[in-house]
Design an enzyme around this catalytic site. Structure first.
Site, mmCIF file in Angstrom:
data_model
loop_
_atom_site.group_PDB
_atom_site.id
_atom_site.type_symbol
_atom_site.label_atom_id
_atom_site.label_comp_id
_atom_site.label_asym_id
_atom_site.label_seq_id
_atom_site.Cartn_x
_atom_site.Cartn_y
_atom_site.Cartn_z
ATOM 1 N N ASP A 515 48.722 17.679 118.735
ATOM 2 C CA ASP A 515 48.989 19.016 119.220
ATOM 3 C C ASP A 515 47.671 19.786 119.199
ATOM 4 O O ASP A 515 46.699 19.345 118.571
ATOM 5 C CB ASP A 515 50.028 19.683 118.321
ATOM 6 C CG ASP A 515 50.343 21.096 118.749
ATOM 7 O OD1 ASP A 515 50.423 21.344 119.961
ATOM 8 O OD2 ASP A 515 50.499 21.956 117.866
ATOM 9 N N LYS A 516 47.622 20.925 119.864
ATOM 10 C CA LYS A 516 46.378 21.711 119.870
ATOM 11 C C LYS A 516 46.442 22.870 118.893
ATOM 12 O O LYS A 516 45.762 22.884 117.870
ATOM 13 C CB LYS A 516 46.082 22.246 121.279
ATOM 14 C CG LYS A 516 44.788 23.051 121.356
ATOM 15 C CD LYS A 516 44.654 23.788 122.658
ATOM 16 C CE LYS A 516 45.517 25.031 122.713
ATOM 17 N NZ LYS A 516 45.045 26.121 121.834
ATOM 18 N N THR A 517 47.305 23.842 119.182
ATOM 19 C CA THR A 517 47.315 25.071 118.404
ATOM 20 C C THR A 517 47.785 24.799 116.984
ATOM 21 O O THR A 517 48.861 24.241 116.768
ATOM 22 C CB THR A 517 48.237 26.107 119.065
ATOM 23 O OG1 THR A 517 47.820 26.281 120.419
ATOM 24 C CG2 THR A 517 48.163 27.428 118.333
ATOM 25 N N GLU A 663 42.527 37.408 125.496
ATOM 26 C CA GLU A 663 42.594 38.696 126.176
ATOM 27 C C GLU A 663 42.434 39.835 125.178
ATOM 28 O O GLU A 663 41.759 40.830 125.449
ATOM 29 C CB GLU A 663 43.912 38.827 126.931
ATOM 30 C CG GLU A 663 43.961 40.090 127.790
ATOM 31 C CD GLU A 663 45.142 40.096 128.738
ATOM 32 O OE1 GLU A 663 46.277 40.282 128.247
ATOM 33 O OE2 GLU A 663 44.938 39.922 129.951
ATOM 34 N N PHE A 708 47.257 36.633 137.368
ATOM 35 C CA PHE A 708 46.576 35.354 137.136
ATOM 36 C C PHE A 708 47.573 34.215 137.259
ATOM 37 O O PHE A 708 48.694 34.290 136.764
ATOM 38 C CB PHE A 708 45.966 35.326 135.738
ATOM 39 C CG PHE A 708 45.375 33.997 135.371
ATOM 40 C CD1 PHE A 708 44.049 33.718 135.619
ATOM 41 C CD2 PHE A 708 46.158 33.007 134.787
ATOM 42 C CE1 PHE A 708 43.508 32.495 135.293
ATOM 43 C CE2 PHE A 708 45.631 31.788 134.455
ATOM 44 C CZ PHE A 708 44.299 31.529 134.712
ATOM 45 N N SER A 710 47.396 29.614 137.411
ATOM 46 C CA SER A 710 46.492 28.475 137.258
ATOM 47 C C SER A 710 45.902 28.048 138.589
ATOM 48 O O SER A 710 44.857 27.399 138.632
ATOM 49 C CB SER A 710 47.235 27.306 136.615
ATOM 50 O OG SER A 710 48.371 26.958 137.385
ATOM 51 N N ARG A 771 34.295 29.560 125.839
ATOM 52 C CA ARG A 771 35.197 29.738 126.975
ATOM 53 C C ARG A 771 34.694 30.930 127.794
ATOM 54 O O ARG A 771 34.570 32.034 127.276
ATOM 55 C CB ARG A 771 36.615 29.964 126.479
ATOM 56 C CG ARG A 771 37.155 28.751 125.758
ATOM 57 C CD ARG A 771 38.296 29.073 124.821
ATOM 58 N NE ARG A 771 39.493 29.526 125.533
ATOM 59 C CZ ARG A 771 40.701 29.498 124.996
ATOM 60 N NH1 ARG A 771 40.867 29.035 123.770
ATOM 61 N NH2 ARG A 771 41.741 29.935 125.657
ATOM 62 N N ARG A 986 51.059 22.075 129.187
ATOM 63 C CA ARG A 986 52.338 22.650 129.583
ATOM 64 C C ARG A 986 53.488 21.654 129.413
ATOM 65 O O ARG A 986 54.359 21.530 130.270
ATOM 66 C CB ARG A 986 52.277 23.131 131.037
ATOM 67 C CG ARG A 986 51.562 24.461 131.219
ATOM 68 C CD ARG A 986 52.293 25.568 130.500
ATOM 69 N NE ARG A 986 51.645 26.866 130.647
ATOM 70 C CZ ARG A 986 51.801 27.863 129.814
ATOM 71 N NH1 ARG A 986 52.537 27.695 128.733
ATOM 72 N NH2 ARG A 986 51.218 29.015 130.008
#
Length: 1437
Positions: A515-517, A663, A708, A710, A771, A986
């Site tokens: 997993d990432k987060t 953000e 926004f 993708s 980023r 996703r």
């Protein structure tokens, strides 16, 4: 074609015990939920019973494996999957018949009972912990509507009885401790019971200000009326109220009230919230791993249901028509039908899912749609699996081989005995006297001898091996727990092995799915650098929680009266009774507090100096021009977003709430510089800037948000400057931020030098793993905007191809932009993540990242974590709607373009035909044969041909198609196998599990999954080894994991050291175990030649009885516990050594057969040399013949010594424990022989009394033992010496080098450096290869859905596409436009300087200079201040 036997065996091996006990409910049909309405008659059958299709699952969720009833049968079935256990049971049953009995039948079956009992106790203990965790969740409390006219008739299934309370001591159940606020969230689908006190799980009352005594809450402010008197707690209140009820009693159709910071107990449709716009904010990290808040809105038809009285009123009854339960987290189609027949659509943005947590919202009232097993989080999780290690699975074929050998030996003895008896019985052989009975005659004795041979040679299948493995693995789990190198010092969290039987699997991992987060990243952002007008500001991190903003003017009457900023969405009221609570005014807040998940404030002395210089600059000077660029850059950051403003009630500081941490970091950085976003009043934005006249706040009217996506990779806002009816009033501006390649291609001509300089800075930022985001703007003429706005409005209300039309119209206005600069944000990784991933890749392990994040975020993390190298090529597979390139075609084109020589295209299973594509994917424009898209011609040369490897990036929509059938799966797997890494973005929790299963079953590789959230549970359970992160953020995945670690970086030591050691130890122990038992059985077998194949024992039975318990058990246990293939620091310094373990070098059928053959040869040497030595006439000095138990005792002692020393010879490090283990059995057998031979028959039944007198005085005894022991070991010793001298591998060289130089730095020998070492001769001359860390970003990327290729510069921007926050703002704008058409402002030809530096802040030039200045007072040059270029008359001023 496989044989029938192999097919049968594979079915037996693949048999899954869970299929017999797991009652996974099949999702029912579409449902109708009746809220305060009676059920229709068609819900009942002819006996007036509810039809099964309309009965909903209870809200009880059980993750445990066993109940009191199923524990015994299920656990026994799991254990008897071991072939050896079945064999031992059969042998024990045989010995209950007197004809086959050797010793007491109870004594024979005792070892099997001990093995089964120990394993069952271990499994039972683990499952009791799961029961306690389940109960803590199921007995959590929630407020449900009771009283009044409310009645819920929706039928529910009964709850399961787990009897867990009977297993929890009473004194523990009486604990007064209440779980903490985070316990329920942590325990949701997998908290570690070791980390949370859950014994007894006492009922708790959630802490809320509105909760009254006895768990009853009234929210309408009226007096409480109860049966039995005022406030009588035993009566039920007649009036509508909220009553505390446990989660497992929650029913479909119940109205519930959830308070701030409480977890959701079920999937709930929002009726009303405490917020003015009926918005709720939820944390979804348990579902998708993302920690940023998501906004959800109430159903418009139900917003009046904001009190208990309103919810219970009969006139407010309604029903909800819903889809059948579905695993898709992002899809829900339903409709609310009110009592007047009005129908309102419901989608996933109106539903709060179980597993999420309500945040920043006072309360939510909703109706329960799905409960228990029908909720999306439970449907995405699998049943708790029964995992078996690969070594254990590989042992079954080896046990089968031994069983075949045993059967062959038994058949040989039976046939030979039958033939001999039938030959010698007629001749009157004395040993066959009386063999004429029905159960004892030459015709039947062959069968009896066969069965007796099975008992005699039963040790060929060692039951003690399984006991030893369980004990060794338990100790290995303790070694992991007590390893201080993998203890997280910050929390004291040690690495915990929750499944004790998988330690050797850690040494064979080929694929890691992460997993990432929360696993790779902290999901915490830092605004690190920016480039503005060609000048880079690197900034300093300010870690104080609160910092002061620029000069704050006293709020004048205009600001106080006109700027009514809405902050309620992020500073909620705590209850309906507190709606009048005063909220601090963000217009006057003097400080800014760090936003959630933003680690630091931004400050740069050079930037502050430039701003100060610009404030005092002469108009038209270089400082003035740069100041305009600064003003425009930071204004875009401060206004182009959807963030909300809140005021911290404790500090009074502004705090920004955004959909994503990056953000929030951007808006906060602007505020840190002095450009403070003060809030949004529907469409009016308030901004404080350091260049404002008299420190007044600037106000802008928000006209449009171009969202926004993708595909667009950019976000834009169109705003109008609101002034004081002066010349600056009314100018329109388009502010944009997005990917560099998207923004750059939309710039107006004349900025080439500025673009090149900015691109160089972007390259620099990207190489540091940051980023990036590029900023630009343009002034929009009024007439152009009005014409465009009309087309945009028509696109937004179009019923056909709405998204495509909106994107096309948006693209029309997003051209001729002026470049401002770019930002660089760091997504702070967990400590050591890039180094760990680089080392795991060097070890040969392939890393796959499975994340719920969007594609660009996933790629950015791939770069920063070293998963994607500087010279790597990225292949992107996207899923799209109708008319897009089919996923199968994208994968086929990727293979054809990048891997034409891989042989995939020649695979018969790969091809394109009409049946390949799902009906939902159009094939328009794609001929049904392999074609080359020619994408390389679009973007130049060298793309896709970089020297690095390939990384596949595929999104969840594409995975839906790629996993839809076997043909898609086959091509996806083939394509992925060609890549060094894979990133899936996703993806839903179920898709994570399907991807793991695809690789696990399709390749047959060992897989490991690691994650920290409930959304990772399915993946963790599907993998061979599951690892849960149990650090600071949460413990959701741990309860379903096999190993719990606190940091991702600990995975390196867990695999490279403990995994390598455990696999090498266990593999070596098992083959040595089979070897030592085969030596014993070999000696017994050779004796059959001389005992007429009667299955008799050659030596006293006690030697055989104690063979696996005393004589030979210690050395193999010593190998399993204390052997080290090489030292731990060597394994950590040289990850490539893990390949020896990953390639299964330490255990396998080939190695097993080598040891078995060697054991047979050694048994022949021992038996025949001693036999023939004692057959001579000089064996005894008294001239008598040698008795059987004299020479057989010599055989027994020699066999023990040879076996133990052989085991010792196979260890890699001789420590004190190994010396002790090898010597123990030898000492015991000698001591036993001396004592046992001295015991008189009057004390014990014995056949070797007096052996000490004859053996210890016999030269043959001593000579033969010495001779056969040495001869048995010589072949192995010579083979090991030859291998070390002439064919050493890296492990041999590392051991040798460490022996010569214990302080040697092995990091110098990475990447094949050990190949230059000559064992025994020192080091050859060689050039050391240093470890290469791939630089970040700049990788080539190819999007197979569009054919576009580009160079990646680290762009990323995270937001919730089509989210509620964006939809809400868009709806406000749409309503305003419909209510009041846009007016044409006065002075349309005047080009405003809305973002310009006020003239009062600049010194005027002399008249001569003023007369020569630009007539329009240009704000921002198209190129850097020192570069010549054209000026834009439409200034962002």
């Amino acid at each position: 074609m496989p044989s029938k036997l192999s097919v049968w065996y594979n079915k037996l091996v693949d048999f899954n015990v869970e299929t017999l006990f797991a009652k996974r409910k099949v999702p029912g049909p579409p449902r109708t939920v009746f809220v305060n309405e009676p059920l229709p008659t068609d819900f009942y059958d002819h006996k007036h019973r509810i039809k099964k299709d309309h009965v909903f699952s209870s809200n009880q969720v059980i993750t445990s494996k066993y109940t009191v009833i199923t524990f015994l049968p299920r656990n026994l079935l799991e254990q008897f999957r071991r072939v050896a256990n079945v064999f031992f049971l059969a042998i024990a049953i045989l010995q209950f018949f007197s004809i086959f009995s050797t010793v007491s039948p109870g004594l024979v079956i005792l070892p099997l009972i001990i093995v089964l009992t120990i394993t069952a106790l271990k499994d039972g203990y683990e499952d009791i912990k799961r029961h306690q965790s389940d109960r803590a969740v199921n007995y959590s409390q929630v407020r449900i509507l009771r009283g009044g006219d409310f009645n819920n008739e929706n039928p529910m299934a009964g709850k399961s009885k787990t009897f867990v309370r009977a297993m929890v001591p009473k004194f523990k159940r009486s604990s007064k401790r209440k779980p903490t606020a985070g316990d329920i969230e942590n325990l949701q689908h997998g908290a570690p019971p070791e980390g949370i006190h859950t014994e007894g799980a006492p009922l708790r009352q959630l802490p809320t200000a509105a909760t009254e005594e006895y768990g009853i809450e009234h929210d309408d402010g009226e007096p409480v009326e109860e049966v039995g008197g005022l406030f009588h707690h035993r009566g039920a209140s007649k009036k509508p109220h909220w009553k505390m009820t446990i989660w497992e009693d929650l029913r479909v159709g119940d109205m519930v009230k959830i308070m701030d910071d409480e977890p959701l107990p079920a999937d709930i449709l929002i009726c009303a919230t405490s917020e003015e716009e009926n918005v709720a904010y939820v944390e979804t990290k348990n579902l998708d791993g993302e920690t940023n808040l998501k906004s959800r809105s109430a159903c418009t038809a139900l917003t009046h249901l904001n009190t208990a009285r309103a919810c219970a009123a009969k006139q407010n009854a309604f029903r909800v028509d819903c889809d059948r339960p579905d695993t898709n987290l992002y899809k829900l189609n339903a409709a609310v039908i009110t009592s007047d027949g009005h129908k309102t659509a419901v989608d996933s943005n109106m539903v709060l899912l179980r597993g999420t947590v309500l945040r920043n919202t006072g309360w939510v009232i909703g109706v329960v749609l799905y409960t228990g097993e029908d909720t999306k989080i439970v449907m995405n999780s699998g049943a708790t699996p029964s995992k078996r290690s690969r070594v254990e699975r590989q042992m079954n074929p080896q046990v089968f081989i031994n069983l075949l050998l045993l059967a062959a030996m038994g058949v040989a003895c039976g046939i030979a005995d039958a033939l001999l008896e039938q030959h010698y019985y007629p001749l009157g052989a004395p040993w066959l006297y009386g063999d004429n009975q029905s159960d004892n005659n030459p015709r039947i004795n062959g069968l009896i001898t066969f069965i007796y041979a099975l008992i005699t040679f039963q040790n060929i299948i060692p039951i003690s091996l399984y006991i030893s493995i369980e004990g060794v693995r338990t100790c290995q789990a303790l070694f992991i727990y007590f390893d201080k190198e993998i203890v997280y010092e910050k929390t004291g969290q040690a690495t915990l092995a929750r499944s004790w039987n998988l330690s050797d699997d850690l040494g064979q991992i080929e694929y890691v799915f992460s997993d990432k987060t929360g696993t790779l990243t902290q999901n915490a952002m830092v605004f690190r650098q920016c480039t503005i007008a060609g000048r880079v500001y690197k900034g300093d991190e300010v870690h104080s929680d609160i910092t002061r903003v620029g000069a704050i003017a006293e709020a004048d009457e205009e600001n106080s009266a006109d700027s009514k900023v809405d902050v309620r969405a992020s500073t909620p009221k705590r209850s309906s009774a507190s709606s009048s609570t005063e909220v601090a005014n963000p217009l006057t807040a003097p400080t800014v507090k760090k936003a959630e998940h933003v680690l630091a404030h931004f400050a740069d002395s050079g930037l502050a100096a430039d701003i100060a210089a610009a404030r005092q600059a002469v108009s038209g000077s270089a400082e003035d021009q740069h100041g305009r660029m600064l003003n425009g850059f930071w204004t875009v950051l401060a206004l182009c977003h959807t963030a909300l403003v809140s005021v911290d009630p404790h500090s009074g500081a502004i705090q920004y709430k955004a959909q994503s941490p990056d953000e929030a970091a951007l808006v906060q950085a602007a505020a840190d510089v002095g450009f403070v976003f003060r809030g949004r009043d529907r469409e009016v934005l308030t901004l404080q800037t350091p260049f404002a006249h008299d420190d007044k706040y600037e106000r802008y009217e928000l006209l449009n948000i171009l969202d926004f996506t993708s595909a667009r990779k950019r976000m834009s806002v169109i705003i109008r400057k609101l002034g004081d009816h002066d010349e600056h009033d009314g100018q329109l501006y388009l502010l944009s931020k997005g990917a560099d390649n998207v923004i750059m291609e939309r710039l107006r001509p004349g900025q080439e030098a500025f673009m090149r300089e900015t691109e160089d800075h972007l390259m620099e930022f990207a190489s540091e793993g940051l980023r990036t985001l590029t900023l630009a703007y343009k002034a929009v003429p009024e007439a152009q905007y009005e014409a465009w706005a009309k087309r945009y409005h028509e696109a937004t209300i179009s019923l056909e191809d709405r998204e495509e039309q909106i994107e096309a119209v948006s693209d029309e206005i997003e051209h001729d932009l002026s470049l401002l600069g770019a930002t660089a944000i760091e997504d702070r990784l967990q400590d050591g993540v890039p180094e760990t991933i680089a080392d795991l890749k060097e070890a040969g392990i392939k890393i796959w990242v499975l994340t719920g994040d969007k594609l660009e975020t996933a790629i950015a993390i791939g770069h920063s974590t070293n998963l994607i190298g500087r010279e790597d090529n990225i292949v992107i597979i996207r899923g799209g709607g109708e008319g897009s390139t089919p996923v199968y075609v994208q994968m086929l084109n990727a293979v054809e373009q990048f891997f034409p020589d891989s042989g995939i295209l020649q695979d018969e299973a790969v091809g394109l035909d009409e049946n390949t594509l799902p009906p939902s994917q159009s094939t328009r424009g794609y001929p049904l044969h392999r074609v080359n898209t020619g994408a390389s011609s679009l973007v130049g040369h060298n793309n896709g041909d970089r020297p690095g490897g390939f990384v596949l990036v595929i999104d969840g929509a594409a995975l839906t198609y790629a996993l839809s059938d076997e043909k898609h799966k086959h091509l996806l797997l083939k394509l992925a196998m060609q890549c060094e890494g894979v990133i899936c973005c996703r993806v839903s929790p179920l898709q994570k599990a399907l991807v793991v299963t695809l690789v696990k079953e399709g390749v047959g590789a060992m897989t490991l999954a690691i994650g920290d959230g409930a959304n990772d549970v399915s993946m963790i359970q599907a993998a061979d080894v599951g690892v849960g992160i149990s650090g600071e953020e949460g413990l959701q995945a741990v309860n379903s994991s096999d190993y719990a670690i606190a940091q991702f970086r600990f995975l390196k030591r867990l695999l490279l050291v403990h995994g390598h050691w455990s696999y090498a130890r266990n593999g070596n122990m098992i083959v040595n175990f089979f070897y030592k038992n085969m030596v014993c059985i070999g000696v017994l077998w050779w004796f059959q030649i001389y005992c007429a194949w009667s299955s008799q024992y050659v030596f006293d039975y006690t030697y055989l009885l104690f063979w696996n318990t005393f004589w030979t058990i210690a050395p193999v246990i010593g190998i399993g516990l204390f052997d080290r293939i090489v030292d731990d620091h060597v394994l950590m310094a040289m990850p490539e050594l893990y390949k020896h373990s990953m390639n299964h070098e330490y255990f396998g059928t080939k190695l097993f057969l080598v040891y078995v053959l060697e054991a047979v040869a050694q048994s022949a040497v021992i038996f025949f040399l001693i036999l023939y030595s004692y057959m001579s006439t000089s064996a005894r000095s008294d001239g008598f013949d040698v008795a059987q138990y004299e020479f057989s005792t010599s055989i027994a002692i020699s066999a023990v010594m040879a076996a133990n020393l052989f085991n010792g010879l196979n260890t890699h490090v001789w420590t004190g424990w190994i010396f002790f283990a090898v010597a123990l059995g030898i000492v015991l057998v000698w001591a036993f022989t001396a004592v046992y031979a001295a015991l008189a028959p009057s004390l014990i039944t014995t056949f070797i009394y007096g052996n000490d007198h004859y053996l210890f005085l016999s030269p043959n005894f001593w000579f033969t033992i010495l001779l056969v022991t040495v001869l048995s070991l010589v072949p192995r010793y010579i083979a090991k010496a030859w291998k070390l001298a002439f064919a050493p591998n890296d492990l041999d060289r590392a051991r040798w080098l460490h022996k010569l130089d214990p302080s040697h730095d092995f990091t110098q020998d990475r990447h094949g450096g050990l190949a230059g070492i000559s064992v025994g001769g020192g080091r050859k001359s060689r050039s050391l290869k240093r470890a290469h860390r791939p630089s970040l970003f700049h990788a080539s990327r190819t999007d197979m859905s569009t054919g576009m290729r580009s160079v990646n510069r680290g762009f990323d921007f995270a937001t919730e596409e089509n989210g509620v926050a964006m939809q809400r703002i868009q709806s406000h704008l749409s309503e305003r436009h419909q209510a009041a058409p846009t007016k044409r402002r006065r002075n349309p030809s005047t080009l405003m300087q809305a973002f310009s530096i006020r003239r009062t802040l600049r010194r005027k030039k002399h008249d001569s200079q003023s007369s020569s200045s630009h007539p329009h007072d240009e704000l921002i040059p198209a190129s850097p201040p020192h570069s010549p270029g054209h000026y834009d008359d439409r200034r962002l001023s």
